[in-house]
Design an enzyme around this catalytic site. Sequence first.
Site, mmCIF file in Angstrom:
data_model
loop_
_atom_site.group_PDB
_atom_site.id
_atom_site.type_symbol
_atom_site.label_atom_id
_atom_site.label_comp_id
_atom_site.label_asym_id
_atom_site.label_seq_id
_atom_site.Cartn_x
_atom_site.Cartn_y
_atom_site.Cartn_z
ATOM 1 N N ASP A 296 -10.111 -2.995 -4.391
ATOM 2 C CA ASP A 296 -9.160 -3.136 -3.279
ATOM 3 C C ASP A 296 -9.330 -4.535 -2.693
ATOM 4 O O ASP A 296 -10.396 -4.864 -2.153
ATOM 5 C CB ASP A 296 -9.498 -2.059 -2.245
ATOM 6 C CG ASP A 296 -8.595 -2.120 -1.018
ATOM 7 O OD1 ASP A 296 -7.867 -3.117 -0.842
ATOM 8 O OD2 ASP A 296 -8.650 -1.169 -0.225
ATOM 9 N N ASN B 86 6.888 -10.712 0.587
ATOM 10 C CA ASN B 86 8.341 -10.833 0.423
ATOM 11 C C ASN B 86 8.763 -12.120 1.143
ATOM 12 O O ASN B 86 8.055 -12.575 2.036
ATOM 13 C CB ASN B 86 9.069 -9.667 1.096
ATOM 14 C CG ASN B 86 8.550 -8.334 0.600
ATOM 15 O OD1 ASN B 86 8.407 -8.129 -0.593
ATOM 16 N ND2 ASN B 86 8.242 -7.447 1.524
ATOM 17 N N GLY C 283 2.912 -1.648 -0.816
ATOM 18 C CA GLY C 283 1.945 -2.145 -1.785
ATOM 19 C C GLY C 283 0.822 -2.942 -1.138
ATOM 20 O O GLY C 283 0.342 -2.620 -0.054
ATOM 21 N N VAL C 284 0.441 -4.016 -1.818
ATOM 22 C CA VAL C 284 -0.691 -4.801 -1.350
ATOM 23 C C VAL C 284 -0.368 -5.493 -0.022
ATOM 24 O O VAL C 284 -1.244 -5.668 0.833
ATOM 25 C CB VAL C 284 -1.145 -5.784 -2.466
ATOM 26 C CG1 VAL C 284 -0.182 -6.920 -2.676
ATOM 27 C CG2 VAL C 284 -2.541 -6.300 -2.184
ATOM 28 N N ASP C 285 0.890 -5.859 0.160
ATOM 29 C CA ASP C 285 1.356 -6.496 1.400
ATOM 30 C C ASP C 285 1.073 -5.588 2.606
ATOM 31 O O ASP C 285 0.479 -6.014 3.608
ATOM 32 C CB ASP C 285 2.871 -6.750 1.245
ATOM 33 C CG ASP C 285 3.438 -7.702 2.275
ATOM 34 O OD1 ASP C 285 2.663 -8.234 3.089
ATOM 35 O OD2 ASP C 285 4.669 -7.907 2.257
ATOM 36 N N THR D 287 3.740 -7.195 -10.224
ATOM 37 C CA THR D 287 3.719 -6.073 -11.182
ATOM 38 C C THR D 287 3.817 -4.695 -10.534
ATOM 39 O O THR D 287 3.718 -3.673 -11.223
ATOM 40 C CB THR D 287 2.465 -6.117 -12.085
ATOM 41 O OG1 THR D 287 1.294 -5.875 -11.297
ATOM 42 C CG2 THR D 287 2.343 -7.444 -12.791
ATOM 43 N N GLY D 288 4.031 -4.658 -9.211
ATOM 44 C CA GLY D 288 4.237 -3.379 -8.536
ATOM 45 C C GLY D 288 5.722 -3.179 -8.297
ATOM 46 O O GLY D 288 6.502 -3.018 -9.241
ATOM 47 N N TYR E 26 7.958 -5.234 -7.658
ATOM 48 C CA TYR E 26 8.810 -6.266 -8.265
ATOM 49 C C TYR E 26 9.001 -6.084 -9.775
ATOM 50 O O TYR E 26 9.764 -6.820 -10.400
ATOM 51 C CB TYR E 26 8.288 -7.667 -7.936
ATOM 52 C CG TYR E 26 8.706 -8.181 -6.557
ATOM 53 C CD1 TYR E 26 9.367 -7.356 -5.647
ATOM 54 C CD2 TYR E 26 8.455 -9.494 -6.165
ATOM 55 C CE1 TYR E 26 9.756 -7.825 -4.394
ATOM 56 C CE2 TYR E 26 8.845 -9.977 -4.913
ATOM 57 C CZ TYR E 26 9.497 -9.131 -4.032
ATOM 58 O OH TYR E 26 9.891 -9.597 -2.804
HETATM 59 P P1 ADP Z 1 4.958 -6.929 -5.898
HETATM 60 O O1 ADP Z 1 6.065 -6.638 -4.899
HETATM 61 O O2 ADP Z 1 4.647 -8.410 -6.013
HETATM 62 O O3 ADP Z 1 5.203 -6.275 -7.214
HETATM 63 P P2 ADP Z 1 3.055 -4.824 -5.078
HETATM 64 O O4 ADP Z 1 2.188 -4.838 -3.875
HETATM 65 O O5 ADP Z 1 4.124 -3.798 -5.166
HETATM 66 O O6 ADP Z 1 3.625 -6.328 -5.218
HETATM 67 O O7 ADP Z 1 2.133 -4.671 -6.370
HETATM 68 C C1 ADP Z 1 1.332 -5.698 -6.892
HETATM 69 C C2 ADP Z 1 0.018 -5.129 -7.393
HETATM 70 O O8 ADP Z 1 -0.858 -4.923 -6.286
HETATM 71 C C3 ADP Z 1 0.130 -3.752 -8.091
HETATM 72 O O9 ADP Z 1 -0.708 -3.779 -9.249
HETATM 73 C C4 ADP Z 1 -0.462 -2.805 -7.051
HETATM 74 O O10 ADP Z 1 -1.067 -1.668 -7.657
HETATM 75 C C5 ADP Z 1 -1.512 -3.692 -6.443
HETATM 76 N N1 ADP Z 1 -2.109 -3.268 -5.158
HETATM 77 C C6 ADP Z 1 -1.654 -2.416 -4.222
HETATM 78 N N2 ADP Z 1 -2.536 -2.297 -3.212
HETATM 79 C C7 ADP Z 1 -3.601 -3.103 -3.526
HETATM 80 C C8 ADP Z 1 -4.861 -3.409 -2.920
HETATM 81 N N3 ADP Z 1 -5.218 -2.899 -1.749
HETATM 82 N N4 ADP Z 1 -5.699 -4.274 -3.565
HETATM 83 C C9 ADP Z 1 -5.354 -4.839 -4.737
HETATM 84 N N5 ADP Z 1 -4.189 -4.596 -5.359
HETATM 85 C C10 ADP Z 1 -3.327 -3.736 -4.766
#
Ligand code: ADP
Length: 186
Positions: free
Chosen positions: A21, A35, A43-45, A133-134, A136
């Site tokens: 994480d 974004n 997601g990670v944001d 890769t999430g 997007y």
């Molecule tokens: P994007 O919109 O750029 O695709 P996302 O957040 O949807 O971004 O996904 C990008 C990657 O981040 C995915 O592999 C997702 O599983 C991962 N992700 C989500 N939460 C976390 C976290 N807390 N730490 C690391 N990676 C994460």
Amino acid sequence: MEKQSKEVMIDQTRLSIIQGDITKQVTDAIVNAANPGLMGGGGVDGAIHRGGGPAILEECKQIVAKQGHLPTGKAVITTGGNLRAKHVIHTVGPIWQGGNISEAALLESAYRESLKLAAEHNLTGVSFPSISTGAYGYPVAEASKVAIKAVVSFLRERVTSLKEVVFVLFDPGTYEAYSSALEEVV
Ligand code: ADP
């Protein structure tokens, strides 16, 4: 189960991949897959803004008020707020639309611009998630190669303050893709 990891040296910088994480990383900066509006999201944001608290969003708002939306492939830096990372570098990866609208070049740019900003701020450590890769939709087998290549070529081209670059990959499938890319590219 023990979390996996792998590392290589690129000149003076250690490049590693771990499963985990990114909001828990103790480093100078973690990178946010943001974004263009920099208002947080899923997601990670979402995880970064939840973990870091309102100070990050406040700085993001000031940046957008000053320079407008962040274009795809560009990066900006804010405080890390309550996170254990000192800073957050926000970048915008491309939305996957089949691969014919320069997605690879834009993804490479997101990594390079983030590293450039980290080096300009004299940071020694930076951690990346798997950008695009999430939500997007960028296929991870391809995105992982672009990501590793972008970091390796950046580090080989110049001497910087960077000593440690880490990819923090959330799930085992993403970790495996980056692991194969590392074997293939380095
Ligand atoms: P994007 O919109 O750029 O695709 P996302 O957040 O949807 O971004 O996904 C990008 C990657 O981040 C995915 O592999 C997702 O599983 C991962 N992700 C989500 N939460 C976390 C976290 N807390 N730490 C690391 N990676 C994460």
